[in-house]
Design an enzyme around this catalytic site. Structure first.
Site, PDB file in Angstrom:
ATOM      1  N   ARG A  10     -21.636   6.345 -34.353  1.00 37.42           N
ATOM      2  CA  ARG A  10     -20.681   5.487 -35.283  1.00 37.42           C
ATOM      3  C   ARG A  10     -20.999   5.336 -36.592  1.00 37.42           C
ATOM      4  NH1 ARG A  10     -18.171   5.874 -30.979  1.00 37.42           N
ATOM      5  NH2 ARG A  10     -16.875   4.589 -30.061  1.00 37.42           N
ATOM      6  N   SER A  41     -13.338  -1.481 -30.864  1.00 41.38           N
ATOM      7  CA  SER A  41     -14.617  -2.315 -30.468  1.00 41.38           C
ATOM      8  C   SER A  41     -15.191  -2.876 -31.937  1.00 41.38           C
ATOM      9  CB  SER A  41     -15.905  -1.136 -30.163  1.00 41.38           C
ATOM     10  OG  SER A  41     -15.665  -0.445 -29.027  1.00 41.38           O
ATOM     11  N   GLU A  43     -19.379  -3.403 -36.114  1.00 40.95           N
ATOM     12  CA  GLU A  43     -18.795  -2.091 -36.739  1.00 40.95           C
ATOM     13  C   GLU A  43     -17.543  -1.990 -37.556  1.00 40.95           C
ATOM     14  OE1 GLU A  43     -18.052   1.713 -36.886  1.00 40.95           O
ATOM     15  OE2 GLU A  43     -16.271   0.662 -35.849  1.00 40.95           O
TER      16      GLU A  43
END
Ligand code: EPU
Length: 346
Positions: free
Chosen positions: A163, A238, A341
């Site tokens: 990520r 997420s 995130e």
């Protein structure tokens, strides 16, 4: 600049998958690199929006909002084994995946149904079900906001991680990604069906020798069963990264929580780390009692605790405060710091 028109005071609700209703003071949609270059000559202090699938807007945007809507897919070349494609930034990611599956181009089928556009896929190196997009990207082309010139980043230069990429770090805010080039397989597809949920899905359909389409359909079914559709319930996938912790800390936690899951941290192409493991944040958040909790118009998704949701009219600040509360609770309970995130626009 003839085709370009600036709109005033428009709501961004339909431009972010969280469905947060903040206003843009001024807004422009651009559909070519040329238009973007012309625009940068007069205004560099801009706020970019593409698929809006990885941001939480907490206030009105004062800067000029530039919506990247550059479309087009080109096949650069093909040989017997591979196809080399360049895809413009404004193409919808999932539609691109479905097109590749229908053309029998392999490599991104596990990334079916991920919201967002092609231009943003390298920024966080989107990943799901054992595949990360970095494994198929050959090149990223971007406009240097300062000079207005096009530059190219090789796969290596993108510095991809879990990520993560150079676009979230060293060069953050300096470039506008205009296209992404991919190398996809035409034969001997490197199918990745080992992820537990995919195997279960394929077995239940009696498929032992899956095609790209079978895998794509399995992924779509799994995602639909766990993840909320942004068209129905606002969300950004997420909200946190899965934390990487020291193996020693994991073993301590395991004494108290014997069912705590973990995944190996891959430290190189062939080796997994002996000193660190990854723990699913969704499990930690569920254990802390947040799964399915609803507070007014926002909350934690009932089927996947890693996903924060907007049931209609939540504000970005409310969701951000919930995220902070979750972080604090997880730290107090497990001694683990969760990292957000999603891009928080404050
Ligand atoms: N789990 C729970 N409770 C929950 C959610 C998860 O206990 O509410 C535990 C379960 O043990 C489960 C494990 O977590 O087996 C893993 O769950 P899942 O397979 O749903 O994956 P994840 O680790 O929660 C990651 C990605 C997802 C990606 C899936 C599948 C991150 C931050 N998220 O989630 O990516 O789709 O794996 O590969 O790495 C995204 O980034 O937006 C995203 C959706």
């Amino acid at each position: 600049m003839t085709k370009m028109s600036i709109q005033k005071n428009i709501s961004l609700k339909n431009y972010n998958t969280f469905g947060i209703s903040v206003n843009a003071k001024s807004f422009i949609s651009v559909d070519s690199v040329y238009e973007l270059q012309q625009l940068l000559k007069v205004e560099k202090d801009i706020f970019l929006i593409s698929g809006g699938s990885n941001m939480l807007l907490t206030k009105d945007i004062e800067k000029l909002v530039v919506h990247i809507d550059i479309k087009g897919i080109s096949i650069d070349r093909e040989d017997d084994n591979a196809a080399y494609l360049t895809v413009n930034a404004g193409e919808n990611w999932h539609e691109f995946v479905l097109w590749c599956v229908s053309e029998n181009y392999g490599g991104i089928e596990n990334l079916s149904l991920i919201p967002g556009n092609v231009g943003t896929c390298p920024i966080q190196n989107i990943g799901a079900y054992g595949v990360e997009v970095k494994d198929t990207i050959t090149k990223v082309e971007a406009l240097d906001i300062e000079t207005g010139k096009l530059v190219q980043f090789s796969n290596e230069e993108c510095n991809f991680g879990y990520r993560n990429s150079i676009f979230k770090n060293e060069v953050k805010g300096k470039y506008i990604i205009t296209s992404v080039s991919f190398k996809l397989t035409k034969t001997n597809h490197n199918l990745n069906s080992s992820y537990g949920a995919i195997e279960t899905e394929l077995t239940s359909k009696g498929i032992s020798n899956p095609s790209l389409k079978d895998i794509s359909e399995a992924v779509i079914a799994i995602r639909k069963s766990k993840l909320p559709d942004p068209k129905e319930i606002g969300n950004s996938g997420s909200f946190f990264k899965n934390p990487v912790i020291a193996t020693t800390q994991f073993l301590e936690l395991q004494k108290e929580y014997p069912t705590i899951p973990s995944y190996p941290v891959i430290s190189s192409a062939v080796e997994k780390s002996e000193t660190q493991v990854k723990v699913p944040a969704g499990w930690l958040i569920e254990q802390a009692g947040f799964k399915g909790k609803r507070y007014g118009d926002f909350g934690v998704h009932e089927k996947q605790a890693l996903v924060l949701v907007n049931y209609g009219n939540a504000t970005g600040s409310e969701i951000y405060q919930l995220a902070e509360k979750i972080k604090e609770t997880i730290f107090n309970k497990f001694g683990i710091s969760l990292e957000i995130e999603v891009n928080i626009i404050k």
